[in-house]
Design a protein around this motif. Structure first.
Motif: not given
Ligand code: GDG
Length: 739
Positions: A279, A282, A418, A449, A530, A535, A607, A629-633, A637
């Motif tokens: 995240g 991203t 985050h 967040h 992830r 999650k 992926h 979850d802090g935010m969840n992107l 998305e």
């Molecule tokens: C932390 C905080 C906060 C997932 N699988 C694949 C893949 N993803 C991408 C998703 C999304 C990102 O990873 C996950 O973002 P999240 O925000 O859901 O979760 P965390 O990684 O835990 O992020 C969270 C974030 O930081 C930002 O501050 O929102 O709360 O825990 O973009 O699409 N991307 C690729 N392949 C995958 O298999 N390329």
């Protein structure tokens, strides 16, 4: 437009309101005029008529009367004797009028009679000789009064319109000038507010509106905490770049995170490039593209060393470089202690209320600090000036801000956490809670967040260290250094890069089903993350089990496609999660599926972002069931991917995103019964309702995108720097004065 209609209305009212009055005035005025004329005429001919009457000179009288009646307005003249017999009437005397129709008395008499539809004004004057008694009658045709009234009415209407429109134009011009002047001062005030140089009282505003400006200034001051980026701006790479150019000209931006945005891995053909599932990446990557500068991160790829220059730098993105990636190398021991040990076995479970016991080992803590020192050295080495803006990312670097401050006291350090910040009791179990808080308070600004997490942090500071907390300004001062504690809800790029070249939704639906071997009419719920225990992957599988048990009609027509990118697999808790997930999916598939139908499709691999977005577009539902979850992107998305305004988002109420995406179907992931019912609601939601909800969420994510997130922080940073500059000037002038 509204004002034009109003003015027209007033004019029409004026015209028609005063119209009857004008007729009355004209009528009275004309009658007085005719009466005066009659009197004048009578006095001018009285002697002549008396003499002719005395001489009984009929010819003289007829000639005189005919001559007089040639006057345009005079209709006729006649003489009525004492017996009411008409004598010597002028030529055009109306035949059907007799002396009896004319009012006569001892005194001059004025009356109006109607004849053949026209009004005739009769002036009758007593006129006698010795031999005769009688009356001289002078008749005026009053139809000219109507004509005159009509003309006056016409000119009245014309005058009112011309004057009314003239005055309106003048007033509009005056208002326009006034408004322009006012807007200029408002704009100036807002700019001052944005720069943090608000005049104390709105001086300089037009005097007439000064009070309003002052009120606005007061409001702005009151709102300063909620950041000026609430002012409506369409945030994009361009507007962010403009903001940096205007507010922070020539300032170097350095970002620090553990995860790097581009990983090079060895393959049989050389090296492959991977964008990690994170995240943080991203969100921060598009911001760094816009800002330029340097991103310092751990070089974790197997081919990373081969792709950097002698200073460990590589320009990225590889296809269109716009900033520098500086890689820091960590030994396996460092990774174990700092990343796996302290960060992911200690702080990650500590901050997420997900019931995985955090573990704290002294050796990990010590390596964590050493690694933070190494990154602080890298920041100092990369800094081209003593006062760069440093964006420190996440829980891997809790002690880094204070370390950077030691090396670069004039740097503006913005730390963004985050993940959630728990309540003080929970955080209090960390043996190094004070060191962590002190480390974080080296930041100029510390961002979370949500305001809820900010409050938790302030409460933790209050409980564990001695400092001054200003709750109104949400800041903490520790040893003369003030840190602002602010909420900055993170977001995604809009439109996301992965949307480029996507096929229409209908094609995605078909392609995804073909690729996964799912029937074209089967509904798909997608989960993408992830593979992390926070999650709620197991919880959503339990909910699918409950759903199919209670709604068996969906068996064979509904599939949960769970994409999970392996992560932190070195840790026992993550390996166990994967095993449990595989086992649980197998059990549920056995219970509800058959040889050809599997209700849970678990795909454990990384992926590419394009594939992830194709899955979002091919699905009917997206499930985000984070336990915390802090935010969840992923939620944002999915919304960004659905440019067809269809699809239902099921979102955990324990994800920060639920504060913004209120049009999603919110769930408590711990309640599998409730979540199962939400599946039913999502699958039966009418298209129109899906559209309404999706449009609301899309507007929200579009507007509150990641550029706005970065802009909010940079605006606050710029304000701090301006403030610091003023303090420095004051200091300089004081020390200059004492020399
Ligand atoms: C932390 C905080 C906060 C997932 N699988 C694949 C893949 N993803 C991408 C998703 C999304 C990102 O990873 C996950 O973002 P999240 O925000 O859901 O979760 P965390 O990684 O835990 O992020 C969270 C974030 O930081 C930002 O501050 O929102 O709360 O825990 O973009 O699409 N991307 C690729 N392949 C995958 O298999 N390329």
């Amino acid at each position: 437009m509204r004002y034009g209609a109003l003015i027209l209305g007033v004019i029409v009212l004026l015209v028609f309101g005063f119209m009857p009055l004008t007729s009355v005035v004209i009528d009275q005025w004309s009658r007085r005029d005719v009466e005066l004329r009659s009197r004048l005429l009578f006095s001018s001919m009285r002697d002549q008529v008396t003499t002719a009457l005395a001489n009984d000179d009929e010819t003289a009288l007829s000639n005189l009367f005919n001559r007089l009646a040639e006057d345009e307005r005079l209709l006729a003249v006649t003489y009525c004797d004492e017996n009411g017999v008409m004598r010597y009437p002028s030529k055009n005397f109306p035949r059907n009028i007799s002396c009896n129709d004319l009012a006569r008395s001892d005194r001059p008499n004025f009356s109006t009679i109607t004849n053949d539809g026209r009004q005739i004004y009769v002036a009758a004057f007593p006129l006698s000789t010795e031999a005769r008694k009688g009356h001289l009658a002078i008749l005026h045709d009053l139809s000219f009064v109507d004509r005159r009234a009509r003309e006056v009415r016409f000119y009245w209407v014309l005058a009112i319109f011309v004057v009314g429109i003239g005055i309106s134009l003048l007033a509009a011009a005056f208002m326009f000038l006034l408004l322009r002047q006012w807007l200029t001062s408002v704009r100036q005030t807002l700019l001052d507010a944005r720069k943090g140089t608000l005049p104390p009282d709105g001086n300089g505003a037009p005097p007439i509106l000064g009070a309003e400006i002052q009120k606005l200034v007061r409001d702005l001051k009151a709102n300063r905490q909620s950041s000026d980026t609430s002012i409506q701006i369409d945030w994009s790479p361009e507007t962010l770049q403009k903001l940096i150019a205007e507010e922070l000209p020539g300032t170097q931006v350095i970002a620090v995170s553990n995860r790097e945005p581009y990983i090079h891995n060895k393959t049989e053909d050389g090296a492959s490039l991977q964008i990690p599932a994170s995240g943080l990446v991203t969100a921060l990557e598009p911001v760094m593209r816009a800002c330029g500068g340097t991103w310092i991160a751990h070089g974790s790829g197997t081919a990373d060393r081969e792709t950097v220059d002698s200073d460990d730098r590589i320009p990225v993105p590889p296809d269109e470089p716009s900033y520098t990636l500086r890689r820091v190398w960590l030994t396996e021991e460092e990774q174990d202690g700092y990343y796996y040990g302290m960060a992911n076995e200690g702080l990650w479970p500590l901050c997420h209320i997900s019931f995985v016991r955090p573990s704290f080992r002294e050796s990990n803590w010590s390596i964590y600090q050493q690694v933070n020192e190494r990154f602080a050295d890298a920041v100092a080495a990369e800094a081209r000036a003593p006062d760069p803006i440093v964006l420190v990312q996440d829980y891997h670097f809790a002690t880094l801000p204070a370390m950077i401050r030691k090396r670069l006291p004039r740097a503006t350090i913005i730390t963004f956490w985050h993940i959630p910040w728990p309540n003080s009791e929970t955080f209090g179990i960390c043996p190094w809670r004070e060191e962590i808080i002190r480390g974080l308070l080296g930041s100029s600004i510390l961002g979370f967040h949500t305001r809820f997490h900010c409050n938790n942090f302030l409460e933790t500071v209050d409980r564990f260290i001695e400092s001054r907390i200003d709750r109104e300004n949400a800041s903490v001062t520790l040893e003369e250094h003030e840190s602002l504690i602010r909420p900055y809800p993170i977001s995604i790029d809009w439109p996301p890069a992965a949307m480029k070249g996507q096929k229409p939704v209908e094609d995605c639906r078909r392609i995804v089903r073909e690729r996964l071997g799912i029937g074209q009419n089967t509904r798909i719920a997608i989960g993408v993350e992830r593979f992390d225990y926070t999650k709620g992957v197991l919880d959503r599988m339990h909910a699918v089990d409950d759903f199919l048990t209670r709604h068996p009609e969906w068996i064979g027509r509904f599939v949960l496609v769970q994409v999970a990118a392996p992560t932190r697999t070195k840790l026992e808790s993550y390996r166990r999660l994967q095993e449990e997930a595989i086992e649980l999916a197998g059990l549920i598939n056995e219970k509800h599926g058959d040889g050809s139908y599997q209700p849970i499709m678990l795909i454990i691999r990384h992926h590419e972002p394009r594939e992830v977005f194709e899955l979002f577009r091919g699905a009917d539902i997206c499930v985000v069931s984070s336990l915390h979850d802090g935010m969840n992107l992923v939620a944002k998305e999915f919304v960004a991917a659905r440019d067809d305004d269809q699809g239902v988002l099921i979102l955990s109420q324990f994800a920060g995103a639920s504060r913004e995406l209120a049009a999603a179907l919110l769930i408590n992931p711990y309640d599998s019964y409730g979540t199962a019912e939400i599946f039913q609601q999502a699958l039966t939601m009418p298209e129109e309702q899906q559209r309404e909800r999706m449009q609301l969420m899309r507007a929200q994510v579009r507007e509150r995108n990641v550029y706005r997130w970065a802009a909010q922080m940079l605006v606050d940073a710029s304000r701090l720097r301006n403030h610091q500059r003023i303090l420095d000037l004051a200091q300089e002038s004081r020390s200059g004065g004492s020399h």
